[in-house]
Design an enzyme around this catalytic site. Structure first.
Site, PDB file in Angstrom:
ATOM      1  N   LYS A 122       2.378   9.385   8.413  1.00  0.00           N
ATOM      2  CA  LYS A 122       1.478   9.103   9.536  1.00  0.00           C
ATOM      3  C   LYS A 122       1.870   9.712  10.893  1.00  0.00           C
ATOM      4  O   LYS A 122       1.239  10.644  11.349  1.00  0.00           O
ATOM      5  CB  LYS A 122       1.262   7.595   9.649  1.00  0.00           C
ATOM      6  CG  LYS A 122       0.401   7.076   8.492  1.00  0.00           C
ATOM      7  CD  LYS A 122      -0.083   5.673   8.704  1.00  0.00           C
ATOM      8  CE  LYS A 122      -1.210   5.302   7.760  1.00  0.00           C
ATOM      9  NZ  LYS A 122      -0.796   4.846   6.440  1.00  0.00           N
TER      10      LYS A 122
ATOM     11  N   PHE B   3       0.856  -1.188   0.000  1.00  0.00           N
ATOM     12  CA  PHE B   3       0.000   0.000   0.000  1.00  0.00           C
ATOM     13  C   PHE B   3       0.891   1.238   0.000  1.00  0.00           C
ATOM     14  O   PHE B   3       1.731   1.393   0.872  1.00  0.00           O
ATOM     15  CB  PHE B   3      -0.950   0.041   1.201  1.00  0.00           C
ATOM     16  CG  PHE B   3      -1.903   1.199   1.122  1.00  0.00           C
ATOM     17  CD1 PHE B   3      -3.062   1.105   0.366  1.00  0.00           C
ATOM     18  CD2 PHE B   3      -1.611   2.396   1.757  1.00  0.00           C
ATOM     19  CE1 PHE B   3      -3.926   2.195   0.255  1.00  0.00           C
ATOM     20  CE2 PHE B   3      -2.471   3.488   1.645  1.00  0.00           C
ATOM     21  CZ  PHE B   3      -3.630   3.375   0.898  1.00  0.00           C
TER      22      PHE B   3
ATOM     23  N   ASP C 105       9.180   2.753   1.888  1.00  0.00           N
ATOM     24  CA  ASP C 105       7.980   3.451   2.326  1.00  0.00           C
ATOM     25  C   ASP C 105       7.800   3.166   3.820  1.00  0.00           C
ATOM     26  O   ASP C 105       7.302   2.116   4.208  1.00  0.00           O
ATOM     27  CB  ASP C 105       6.776   2.954   1.512  1.00  0.00           C
ATOM     28  CG  ASP C 105       5.466   3.620   1.945  1.00  0.00           C
ATOM     29  OD1 ASP C 105       5.442   4.234   3.029  1.00  0.00           O
ATOM     30  OD2 ASP C 105       4.482   3.502   1.195  1.00  0.00           O
TER      31      ASP C 105
HETATM   32  C1  LIG Z   1      -1.076   5.157   5.024  1.00  0.00           C
HETATM   33  C2  LIG Z   1       0.013   4.782   4.094  1.00  0.00           C
HETATM   34  C3  LIG Z   1       0.255   5.524   2.911  1.00  0.00           C
HETATM   35  C4  LIG Z   1      -0.645   6.647   2.462  1.00  0.00           C
HETATM   36  O1  LIG Z   1      -0.625   7.724   3.330  1.00  0.00           O
HETATM   37  P1  LIG Z   1      -1.706   8.900   3.155  1.00  0.00           P
HETATM   38  O2  LIG Z   1      -1.261   9.915   4.157  1.00  0.00           O
HETATM   39  O3  LIG Z   1      -3.056   8.309   3.442  1.00  0.00           O
HETATM   40  O4  LIG Z   1      -1.601   9.386   1.767  1.00  0.00           O
HETATM   41  C5  LIG Z   1       1.338   5.170   2.140  1.00  0.00           C
HETATM   42  N1  LIG Z   1       2.141   4.139   2.479  1.00  0.00           N
HETATM   43  C6  LIG Z   1       1.935   3.408   3.589  1.00  0.00           C
HETATM   44  C7  LIG Z   1       2.871   2.304   3.916  1.00  0.00           C
HETATM   45  C8  LIG Z   1       0.858   3.695   4.423  1.00  0.00           C
HETATM   46  O5  LIG Z   1       0.634   2.939   5.509  1.00  0.00           O
END
Ligand SMILES: *Cc1c(COP(=O)(O)O)cnc(C)c1O
Length: 397
Positions: free
Chosen positions: A252, A138, A223
């Protein structure tokens, strides 16, 4: 205001893209939140792994008050001290030499993808722009990041997707090796897949990816939007693997609930972002940078990652003990305070039962119940949560 009426208006006035829980939250303090009917919940969701220091942490609230009364916003046409201090602090405590600030995880990944393309084209060849990501990953909801996301359910209906992305199974070095070719600009992976089910790779996975990148010239983009800022028991999850990425994305937990994203990079890579090549109106304003600075200094001063590791072990031990009486549980996995409980059935109804009993938890995919409490959680909070989970899981059996 009557809760039922609020929920009716919600159903009527919001775009219908969220499957929301039928409660309306009004206040938070530390590990706890309260709804509009005055019911108290123990929060093991923390937003979605966002409020690492808990709700309304005094140092964070203090920084918000002070920044709001000093200078809320100026553009990135000017320098501001909080943004500079934050960039310096992030670099001093990570592999990185330079930082770009934005407003979300998707934007941080978008910046990383753009940087990888520009770097690889300028350094190697004009047709070297592909990004290899993993299945079940994700990375966000913008067109490029939803393309990078290896889950069809997030892409359905939004085609055509962005060209230049490939997907291989997660935790499979051979598949990654086979996928890399002269067009590969970067590999983009989560150190632990969060939304995809709290999938922890084998110990040799990240070092193996590092080696593949070193051999091919592809950039390693991690990420850490969900895993960063102490969540896994180290400040950054890559520290567990003993390697360093070329680029890392954060969001986050970075400003404990005030929206902020960041992309960190090594010097020679970052240099591809020449003046004017990328920007964000709101990225790193003095307000949000002050809040992130208060968050990060608190995380460092109070050794929050070590604490997450310690209390995470306590929680996992409790979960393993609980497993004997909960045959629906297939596997317990995770690191620090990012924990997945894989079930033999959908996790949604279990999360609902937990909430009805006063515990907020998350799912991660269909059959994984995810726990991501604030990192300030006490062992006693874990024991209370375990009691509620035992009942909720027992009911699922
Ligand atoms: C939540 C998340 C995102 C997206 O973040 P947003 O602030 O909602 O755009 C991207 N990568 C990972 C691993 C995430 O957990």
């Amino acid at each position: 205001m009557d809760t039922r009426e609020l929920l009716e208006w919600s159903a009527r006035y919001h775009t219908p893209n969220y499957g929301r829980t039928p409660i309306c939250l009004v206040r938070g303090d530390g590990m706890r939140v309260w709804d509009s009917d005055g019911r108290e919940y123990l929060d093991f969701a923390a937003g979605i792994a966002v409020v690492g220091l808990g709700h309304c942490h005094p140092r964070v609230t203090g920084a918000i008050r002070e920044a709001a009364a000093t200078l809320l916003h100026v553009s990135n046409l000017y320098h501001t001290a909080p943004q500079i201090h934050l960039a310096k602090l992030l670099c001093e405590h990570s592999f990185a030499d330079r930082v770009f600030f934005c407003n979300s995880g998707a934007e941080a990944n978008e910046a990383a993808i753009k940087l990888a393309r520009k770097y690889a084209k300028e350094r190697f060849a004009s047709d070297r722009y592909e990004v290899i990501a993993t299945r079940n990953s994700f990375h966000g909801r913008t067109l490029a990041t939803v393309t990078a996301t290896g889950q069809e359910k997030y892409q359905h209906g939004f085609e055509p997707l962005v060209p230049g992305f490939k997907h291989v199974p997660y935790n499979d070095l051979r598949a990654m090796e086979r996928a890399i070719d002269s067009r590969t600009a970067a590999i983009l992976v989560e150190p632990i897949q969060g939304e995809g089910g709290v999938n922890v790779p084998d110990d040799d996975y990240l070092p193996g990816l590092r080696k593949l990148c070193d051999e091919s010239g592809a950039l390693l983009i991690l990420d850490e939007v969900q895993t960063g800022v102490g969540r896994t028991g180290r400040l950054w999850a890559y520290e567990h693997a003993g390697i360093e990425p070329d680029v890392m994305t954060l969001a986050k937990a970075l400003a404990n609930g005030v929206p902020m994203g960041a992309m960190l990079a090594r010097e020679d890579v970052a240099r591809a972002l020449t003046p004017g090549s990328h920007a964000s109106t709101f990225g790193g304003t003095p307000f949000v940078a002050s809040v992130a600075l208060a968050t990060l200094t608190t995380v460092l001063d109070e050794k929050i990652p070590e604490r997450a590791a310690r209390v995470g072990r306590h929680l996992v031990e409790g979960l393993r003990a609980l497993r004997a009486g909960a045959p629906a549980v297939r596997e317990i996995r995770g690191r620090g305070l990012l924990i997945g409980i894989e079930l033999d059935r959908p996790a949604g109804p279990v999360v609902d039962r937990c909430r009805e009993a006063g515990l907020l938890a998350l799912t991660a995919g269909e059959r994984v119940l995810r726990l991501a409490p604030p990192l300030i959680v006490e062992p006693a909070d874990c024991d209370r949560a375990l009691g509620i989970l035992a009942t909720a899981l027992g009911g699922a059996a």
